[in-house]
Design an enzyme around this catalytic site. Structure first.
Site, PDB file in Angstrom:
ATOM      1  N   ILE A   1       2.090  -1.335  -6.459  1.00  0.00           N
ATOM      2  CA  ILE A   1       1.477  -1.228  -7.781  1.00  0.00           C
ATOM      3  C   ILE A   1      -0.042  -1.143  -7.669  1.00  0.00           C
ATOM      4  O   ILE A   1      -0.697  -0.501  -8.501  1.00  0.00           O
ATOM      5  CB  ILE A   1       1.919  -2.391  -8.690  1.00  0.00           C
ATOM      6  CG1 ILE A   1       1.667  -2.060 -10.162  1.00  0.00           C
ATOM      7  CG2 ILE A   1       1.239  -3.689  -8.324  1.00  0.00           C
ATOM      8  CD1 ILE A   1       2.493  -0.925 -10.711  1.00  0.00           C
ATOM      9  N   LYS A   2      -0.628  -1.752  -6.631  1.00  0.00           N
ATOM     10  CA  LYS A   2      -2.083  -1.660  -6.470  1.00  0.00           C
ATOM     11  C   LYS A   2      -2.498  -0.217  -6.204  1.00  0.00           C
ATOM     12  O   LYS A   2      -3.528   0.247  -6.704  1.00  0.00           O
ATOM     13  CB  LYS A   2      -2.562  -2.560  -5.336  1.00  0.00           C
ATOM     14  CG  LYS A   2      -4.080  -2.503  -5.096  1.00  0.00           C
ATOM     15  CD  LYS A   2      -4.865  -2.931  -6.322  1.00  0.00           C
ATOM     16  CE  LYS A   2      -6.365  -2.670  -6.209  1.00  0.00           C
ATOM     17  NZ  LYS A   2      -7.013  -3.367  -5.110  1.00  0.00           N
ATOM     18  N   LEU A   3      -1.726   0.517  -5.420  1.00  0.00           N
ATOM     19  CA  LEU A   3      -2.059   1.918  -5.186  1.00  0.00           C
ATOM     20  C   LEU A   3      -1.943   2.723  -6.474  1.00  0.00           C
ATOM     21  O   LEU A   3      -2.762   3.605  -6.748  1.00  0.00           O
ATOM     22  CB  LEU A   3      -1.149   2.507  -4.103  1.00  0.00           C
ATOM     23  CG  LEU A   3      -1.328   1.936  -2.696  1.00  0.00           C
ATOM     24  CD1 LEU A   3      -0.358   2.603  -1.725  1.00  0.00           C
ATOM     25  CD2 LEU A   3      -2.764   2.088  -2.211  1.00  0.00           C
TER      26      LEU A   3
ATOM     27  N   ASN B   1      -5.009   1.868  -8.526  1.00  0.00           N
ATOM     28  CA  ASN B   1      -6.211   2.490  -7.986  1.00  0.00           C
ATOM     29  C   ASN B   1      -6.218   4.000  -8.191  1.00  0.00           C
ATOM     30  O   ASN B   1      -7.288   4.608  -8.309  1.00  0.00           O
ATOM     31  CB  ASN B   1      -6.367   2.145  -6.506  1.00  0.00           C
ATOM     32  CG  ASN B   1      -6.987   0.780  -6.308  1.00  0.00           C
ATOM     33  OD1 ASN B   1      -7.092  -0.003  -7.252  1.00  0.00           O
ATOM     34  ND2 ASN B   1      -7.395   0.468  -5.097  1.00  0.00           N
TER      35      ASN B   1
END
Length: 293
Positions: A172-174, A177
């Site tokens: 989810i961080k990718l 971002n």
């Protein structure tokens, strides 16, 4: 709070986390591959200084990892002086780095094999957000392990989200971002377009910030975009490129077309090749100005 914390990686975010925890009275041990950087953080915050990631982990019940890329994370975990070698049974490793989900899964297995617990727990927010204790933590892993880390994470974050099993946090961080880097590109293009058409830079930015697009990213990046010559590199273009490479690889494995990310990656590559790689991500705008001159 009696939980002892280790911070492995004292770059901008790791140093801010150590400082925030120490200001809250939390006992902290710090380690950084560049020893001088960790020593400076220790001197400034009163944290203890460890000679290795292994020694830092041995002293802790919760280990926070904050490193730039997959290679740095792998080096910190593995080897005779790596943090895995120093883990005590039950220690929770919460890795806040932005890495490939496969890296998070592989290193999580190493931690669990050593008797510890692992969370891929990247964060959303900047250094000032850390200092205010208002991060968002995106945690993948076992819910019970997250509960054991919460007393530490809650001192850094306004919100801790359990997004799913191991690997989900890194994934989810990718995705987040990808949106951030798209905003950065769109904002750069719109600002330079307005300038080129005769609108004052600061005035244009004020309009963007007051409009429907004026979310948190637009608000906190104002100084960097309006006064780029005096902007510190909160997040470099080279790191943007790293993030987009990870996103594109993830999308490729899933068969997901991500055309905007592809275009954004090409734009970042061009800006880095032109000498802006170590500048703040807002330097995409400076590169666009250079192209039209």
């Amino acid at each position: 709070m009696s939980v002892r914390v280790a911070v492995v990686g004292t770059g901008r975010m790791g140093a801010a986390m150590a400082g925030r925890l120490r200001a809250q009275g939390v006992p902290v041990t710090v380690f950084n591959r560049t020893a001088e950087r960790a020593a400076a953080v220790a001197a400034r915050t009163g944290a203890d200084l460890a000679p290795s990631a292994r020694a830092a982990a041995t002293a802790a019940e919760v280990v926070l990892v904050s490193l730039a890329d997959d290679a740095a994370v792998e080096a910190a975990y593995t080897g005779d002086d790596g943090l895995v070698a120093g883990l005590r049974a039950g220690t929770v490793v919460a890795d806040t780095s932005t890495v490939d989900p496969r890296t998070a899964l592989r290193l999580g297995d190493l931690v669990r094999d050593a008797g510890g617990a692992h969370l891929d727990a990247p964060v959303s927010g900047s250094v000032p957000v850390v200092e205010r204790g208002e991060l968002t933590v995106l945690a993948g892993g076992d819910a019970a392990d997250l509960d054991r880390a919460r007393p530490v994470l809650d001192r850094l974050a306004a919100r801790v989200v359990h997004v799913g099993p191991a690997g989900a946090g890194a994934t989810i961080k990718l995705a987040v971002n990808g949106i951030v880097h798209a905003l950065n590109q769109a904002l750069s293009e719109a600002l330079v377009l307005a300038e080129a058409s005769g609108v004052d830079r600061a005035t244009a930015y004020d309009v963007f910030a007051a409009s429907v697009v004026g979310g948190p990213f637009v608000q906190y990046k104002r100084a960097a975009f309006v006064d780029p010559e005096n902007a510190s590199a909160a997040f470099t273009l080279d790191l943007v490129g790293k993030d987009l490479d990870l996103l594109l690889a993830l999308a490729g494995r899933g068969g997901v077309p991500v055309r905007q990310a592809e275009v954004n990656r090409a734009a970042v590559a061009a800006a880095s090749a032109a000498g802006f790689g170590d500048r703040d991500m807002s330097a995409v705008a400076a590169h666009l100005r250079q192209l039209r001159s």
